[in-house]
Every structure is written in C-alpha cells, then in structure tokens.
Design an enzyme around this catalytic site. Structure first.
Site, PDB file in Angstrom:
ATOM      1  N   ASP A   1      10.794 -58.886  63.353  1.00  0.00           N
ATOM      2  CA  ASP A   1      11.245 -59.758  64.435  1.00  0.00           C
ATOM      3  C   ASP A   1      11.519 -58.898  65.666  1.00  0.00           C
ATOM      4  O   ASP A   1      11.995 -57.770  65.549  1.00  0.00           O
ATOM      5  CB  ASP A   1      12.529 -60.451  63.976  1.00  0.00           C
ATOM      6  CG  ASP A   1      12.939 -61.598  64.882  1.00  0.00           C
ATOM      7  OD1 ASP A   1      12.108 -62.050  65.682  1.00  0.00           O
ATOM      8  OD2 ASP A   1      14.094 -62.034  64.778  1.00  0.00           O
ATOM      9  N   HIS A   2      11.254 -59.421  66.806  1.00  0.00           N
ATOM     10  CA  HIS A   2      11.454 -58.723  68.090  1.00  0.00           C
ATOM     11  C   HIS A   2      11.077 -57.235  67.942  1.00  0.00           C
ATOM     12  O   HIS A   2      10.615 -56.806  66.917  1.00  0.00           O
ATOM     13  CB  HIS A   2      12.891 -58.858  68.579  1.00  0.00           C
ATOM     14  CG  HIS A   2      13.275 -60.306  68.794  1.00  0.00           C
ATOM     15  ND1 HIS A   2      14.525 -60.701  69.125  1.00  0.00           N
ATOM     16  CD2 HIS A   2      12.537 -61.443  68.732  1.00  0.00           C
ATOM     17  CE1 HIS A   2      14.567 -62.018  69.242  1.00  0.00           C
ATOM     18  NE2 HIS A   2      13.364 -62.485  69.003  1.00  0.00           N
TER      19      HIS A   2
ATOM     20  N   HIS B   1      13.091 -62.929  58.787  1.00  0.00           N
ATOM     21  CA  HIS B   1      12.931 -62.185  60.038  1.00  0.00           C
ATOM     22  C   HIS B   1      13.736 -60.908  59.854  1.00  0.00           C
ATOM     23  O   HIS B   1      14.955 -60.975  59.672  1.00  0.00           O
ATOM     24  CB  HIS B   1      13.574 -62.951  61.198  1.00  0.00           C
ATOM     25  CG  HIS B   1      12.822 -64.157  61.636  1.00  0.00           C
ATOM     26  ND1 HIS B   1      13.293 -65.011  62.613  1.00  0.00           N
ATOM     27  CD2 HIS B   1      11.621 -64.657  61.261  1.00  0.00           C
ATOM     28  CE1 HIS B   1      12.419 -65.983  62.802  1.00  0.00           C
ATOM     29  NE2 HIS B   1      11.406 -65.804  61.998  1.00  0.00           N
TER      30      HIS B   1
ATOM     31  N   CYS C   1      17.342 -64.567  58.748  1.00  0.00           N
ATOM     32  CA  CYS C   1      17.125 -63.733  59.933  1.00  0.00           C
ATOM     33  C   CYS C   1      18.260 -62.713  60.032  1.00  0.00           C
ATOM     34  O   CYS C   1      19.403 -63.073  60.339  1.00  0.00           O
ATOM     35  CB  CYS C   1      17.069 -64.611  61.184  1.00  0.00           C
ATOM     36  SG  CYS C   1      16.962 -63.657  62.708  1.00  0.00           S
TER      37      CYS C   1
ATOM     38  N   TYR D   1       8.864 -59.792  72.199  1.00  0.00           N
ATOM     39  CA  TYR D   1       7.650 -59.713  71.380  1.00  0.00           C
ATOM     40  C   TYR D   1       6.631 -58.671  71.841  1.00  0.00           C
ATOM     41  O   TYR D   1       5.434 -58.955  71.924  1.00  0.00           O
ATOM     42  CB  TYR D   1       7.012 -61.110  71.255  1.00  0.00           C
ATOM     43  CG  TYR D   1       7.882 -62.004  70.413  1.00  0.00           C
ATOM     44  CD1 TYR D   1       7.755 -62.016  69.031  1.00  0.00           C
ATOM     45  CD2 TYR D   1       8.895 -62.765  70.983  1.00  0.00           C
ATOM     46  CE1 TYR D   1       8.594 -62.798  68.246  1.00  0.00           C
ATOM     47  CE2 TYR D   1       9.742 -63.545  70.207  1.00  0.00           C
ATOM     48  CZ  TYR D   1       9.581 -63.552  68.842  1.00  0.00           C
ATOM     49  OH  TYR D   1      10.413 -64.306  68.050  1.00  0.00           O
TER      50      TYR D   1
ATOM     51  N   HIS E   1      16.379 -71.903  60.623  1.00  0.00           N
ATOM     52  CA  HIS E   1      16.700 -70.597  61.226  1.00  0.00           C
ATOM     53  C   HIS E   1      18.171 -70.601  61.641  1.00  0.00           C
ATOM     54  O   HIS E   1      18.659 -71.584  62.201  1.00  0.00           O
ATOM     55  CB  HIS E   1      15.797 -70.385  62.454  1.00  0.00           C
ATOM     56  CG  HIS E   1      15.889 -69.020  63.047  1.00  0.00           C
ATOM     57  ND1 HIS E   1      16.945 -68.629  63.839  1.00  0.00           N
ATOM     58  CD2 HIS E   1      15.070 -67.952  62.957  1.00  0.00           C
ATOM     59  CE1 HIS E   1      16.760 -67.370  64.212  1.00  0.00           C
ATOM     60  NE2 HIS E   1      15.629 -66.931  63.692  1.00  0.00           N
TER      61      HIS E   1
HETATM   62  C1  DNO Z   1      13.272 -66.005  69.061  1.00  0.00           C
HETATM   63  C2  DNO Z   1      13.169 -66.684  67.775  1.00  0.00           C
HETATM   64  C3  DNO Z   1      13.711 -68.085  67.757  1.00  0.00           C
HETATM   65  C4  DNO Z   1      13.213 -68.781  66.516  1.00  0.00           C
HETATM   66  C5  DNO Z   1      13.672 -70.201  66.366  1.00  0.00           C
HETATM   67  C6  DNO Z   1      13.245 -70.770  65.055  1.00  0.00           C
HETATM   68  O1  DNO Z   1      12.654 -65.012  69.243  1.00  0.00           O
HETATM   69  O2  DNO Z   1      13.735 -65.933  66.754  1.00  0.00           O
HETATM   70  O3  DNO Z   1      13.291 -68.768  68.879  1.00  0.00           O
HETATM   71  O4  DNO Z   1      11.832 -68.825  66.524  1.00  0.00           O
HETATM   72  O5  DNO Z   1      15.046 -70.291  66.490  1.00  0.00           O
HETATM   73  O6  DNO Z   1      13.351 -72.138  65.067  1.00  0.00           O
END
Ligand code: DNO
Length: 403
Positions: A360-361, A307, A280, A377, A242
C-alpha cells in the site's frame, strides 16, 4: 505459499501499464471501474473489458477496490433503496464475471486524510504526512466548520491557531484542496472537484450527518450488511470492509471501523464468510491500542485482502508513512500471522486460502519524480515495498517449514 502478490492499478489511463505489472511479477490486479459514477450499476460488458485486459497479460482481477458505498446509503436518505439495489446489482454482475473479492469502506464523506502529500524525507524521497494540529487548523480556521472548536482541547487549538497564522493564504487553500479534493477525487468518493466552491459543498455534506452519531451509523452499516451480504453470497463474492484512515472520528463525523472491537462487531452482524475485512496495517496501526498481530489471529478467517504499509508515529496522533518494512510497525509478526492463517485455511480445506496483499502507498523516489501518479501511489516506491515484503515472506515460509 506466499500471499498473493497484487498491485493497485487505476485503469487504462494509469501511466503504469498492465504489461509493467506483469514484468514486476504481479499475480493479481486490484482495480475498479473508475469511469462509472458513484452509485451507478457496474455493467457486465464494462467489467469484462477490464477483466479481459488483465487476463490477456496472464494475471487475474483479484480484488475490486473499491465498489463505493454512496453517501445516501451511509445516511439512509430517500435515495437509499435505489442505491442498495444498484450496489447489489453490481455485486451480482461482478460475481457473474468471476470476480470474487470486493473492498469497500464506510467512512462518512471523506475517505483517507493526509495534511501533506509531499513530505520530504532526509534522503530526498517523499511520503504523506498526517499532522493532527494542521488538520485542526484546517477544520477550525480554514474550513470554518460551525462549532468545530468544541471538538478539541485548548492546547491543540492553540497549536492550530499558530500554524494557520504562519501559513500563507495560498498554502491554506492548498491544504483544503488536498484534503477535500486531491486525495478524494481519484477514488470515486463523494467530491470529485467539479464544484468550484468545494468547501461549501463539503460543509453541506458534513451537515447531512448532523443527526447521525456512532450508534446510528452502526445501525446503518448493519442494515447495509444485512441487505448486501446475502447478495454477495448468492453471487460467490466476498465483501471486505476497509478500516477508517485515520482510525478516529474527524470533523464531528462518527467513525465505526477503527478498532478490533469494531471489526468484531461488523463480523458478527452477518455471520458469513462473505462479510469480511480488508486488513490495512497503515490505517489500523494509527490507533496505538490496536494490536495488529492479535487482529490477524482473532479475525484472520474473515480477512479477504491485506494492505501492507508502515508509519512513523509522533505525539498528538500525528504520523507519516514510510518504507514498507521500515518504520514503527514491526511487519514480521504480522506477515507471519497472515502466512499462518493461509496454512490454517488450507488445512481446513478452504478454497480461498490465499490472501491477496498489495504494497500500500509508497515512498516517492527516483523515477517516480518524472511520472505522474495519484497521491500515495508512486510506482518505484511501491515496487520496492513489494520486493521487501516478498523477501520477508520467503524467509518466514522457510522458517515455518523449519528449513
Ligand atoms: C487510499 C486507499 C483508500 C481505500 C478505500 C477502500 O489510498 O487506501 O482510499 O482504497 O478506503 O475502500
């Protein structure tokens, strides 16, 4: 074919149930064994408990997020060998259980960083904000990291001084607590909040990097990859790193997964499909030099997980998150490039042609205010993003087929 619809689930204590995910049309679950302490082996029976629960709902455990890389591996301290052995064993156990994609990161001490976890939007929703000057205020005036002021320009230090002068004492403490504990604890990072003087603990972790610069951290990542990628290959597992969030050095620590060059360098360390990337958009886009579409075109073959998330950008590296297809990132060409990558993979006969994506988020909205969730989340906000991104994919697929 659309990207595989996945959703992050924090395990059996998550207020969102697996049956809820099923109802939302989720195909694959993204989760981790959050109850196993960082650095310990993930046992087969514990992996199987989670896997069976997911499969009982007709979904699959698509991606492990994350199998944490302990600080001892990043700094290569005296415990490193044991930690790597454990890491390889966990990969082996996951592979033996049929789980084939493992996300991890290599950010020193802190994973992601935001300065406001509850930034109100004009319509009443909430998102997370990263304000650089506020972060400098935390670093220099609240945490009081030794010599931190040397890392910043005068103009930003002046802004930071003003911010901290106007900030009530309890807000200062809250800011430090959010950055060091609240946003880190739930992702099995280094600091879990169990130590009362968390700022002191945090400073001592930062100090372990005093002799580790960018070149050294790169060397440590390269060694890690050379040790674990062969184990992943053996177990039929693909690793995917990531990016740094945000993608620039912070707190005097090096960051080495921030740009396209970094990603290319990582992929070149071990030339194997098991050495891959988590793409991401939210993280990479904060470095405005990164061209996200180009990254997919260039490194798409190594993208094992995506993501998708959007941001609104301001000057001085500040940004806040936003609705998934709103904001300053144009998601259309990126999603299109990902779908084209899947087609390309299929045509070249790759079995792993389907790329899992998760919204994501998300914007906290509606019923999210009545349900507890980890920062970033909220259920409804992420579900809205899932729906929007799914609709976008449907339209792009029709376009690609000329329908
Ligand atoms: C936060 C996430 C990060 C992600 C890590 C992956 O919301 O995007 O904590 O899970 O960096 O290792």
């Amino acid at each position: 074919m659309a990207l595989e619809k996945t959703f992050r689930w924090f395990g059996f204590s998550d207020p969102v149930q697996l049956s809820d995910l099923k109802m939302m049309g989720i195909e694959g679950v993204v989760t981790a064994l959050h109850h196993i302490p960082n650095g310990e082996v993930w046992p087969v029976d514990e992996i199987m408990k989670v896997k069976s629960a997911i499969e009982a709902q007709g979904m699959r455990w698509s991606v492990v997020e994350s199998l944490p890389v302990s600080e001892g591996i990043k700094t290569r301290n005296s415990d490193c060998e044991r930690l790597i052995t454990n890491y390889k064993q966990s990969i082996h156990n996951l592979g033996a259980c049929g789980i084939d994609t493992v996300c991890y990161n290599f950010m020193p001490v802190l994973d992601w960083i935001r300065t406001n976890l509850h930034y109100p939007l004009p319509h009443g929703g909430e998102v997370m904000y990263f304000d650089f000057a506020t972060f400098v205020a935390f670093d220099v005036f609240i945490l009081k990291r030794p010599h931190a002021n040397r890392d910043y320009e005068v103009a930003i230090l002046e802004k930071a001084a003003k911010i901290v002068a106007e900030m009530p004492e309890e807000e200062r403490e809250q800011l430090a607590h959010n950055i060091i504990v609240v946003s880190q604890g739930f992702i099995d990072g280094t600091i879990d909040g169990s130590v009362v003087d968390y700022k002191k603990e945090f400073l001592s972790f930062l100090d372990t990097y005093r002799d580790i610069d960018t070149a050294k951290l790169r060397q440590h990542l390269s060694l890690f990859l050379k040790e674990v990628v062969p184990a992943a290959e053996d177990g039929g597992v693909k690793l995917c790193i990531h990016p740094d969030d945000p993608p620039f050095p912070v707190l005097g620590l090096p960051r080495i997964v921030s740009t396209q060059d970094d990603l290319e360098w990582i992929c070149a360390q071990v030339d194997s499909n098991a050495n891959g990337i988590t793409f991401c958009t939210g993280s990479l886009s904060v470095n405005r030099q990164n061209n996200l579409e180009e990254i997919v075109k260039k490194l798409g073959h190594r993208i094992h997980f995506t993501h998708l998330r959007n941001n609104v950008f301001f000057k001085d590296n500040a940004f806040h998150e936003y609705g998934h297809i709103e904001g300053d990132i144009d998601m259309y060409p990126i999603v299109k490039a990902l779908l084209q990558e899947q087609i390309r993979r299929k045509e070249t006969g790759r079995n792993d042609f389907r790329i899992p994506f998760r919204p994501d988020h998300g914007v906290k909205m509606l019923d999210d205010f009545n349900r507890s969730a980890n920062p970033g989340y909220p259920l409804i906000g992420r579900l809205k993003g899932l729906a929007e991104l799914s609709g976008m994919q449907l339209a792009i697929e029709r376009e690609l087929k000329g329908m």
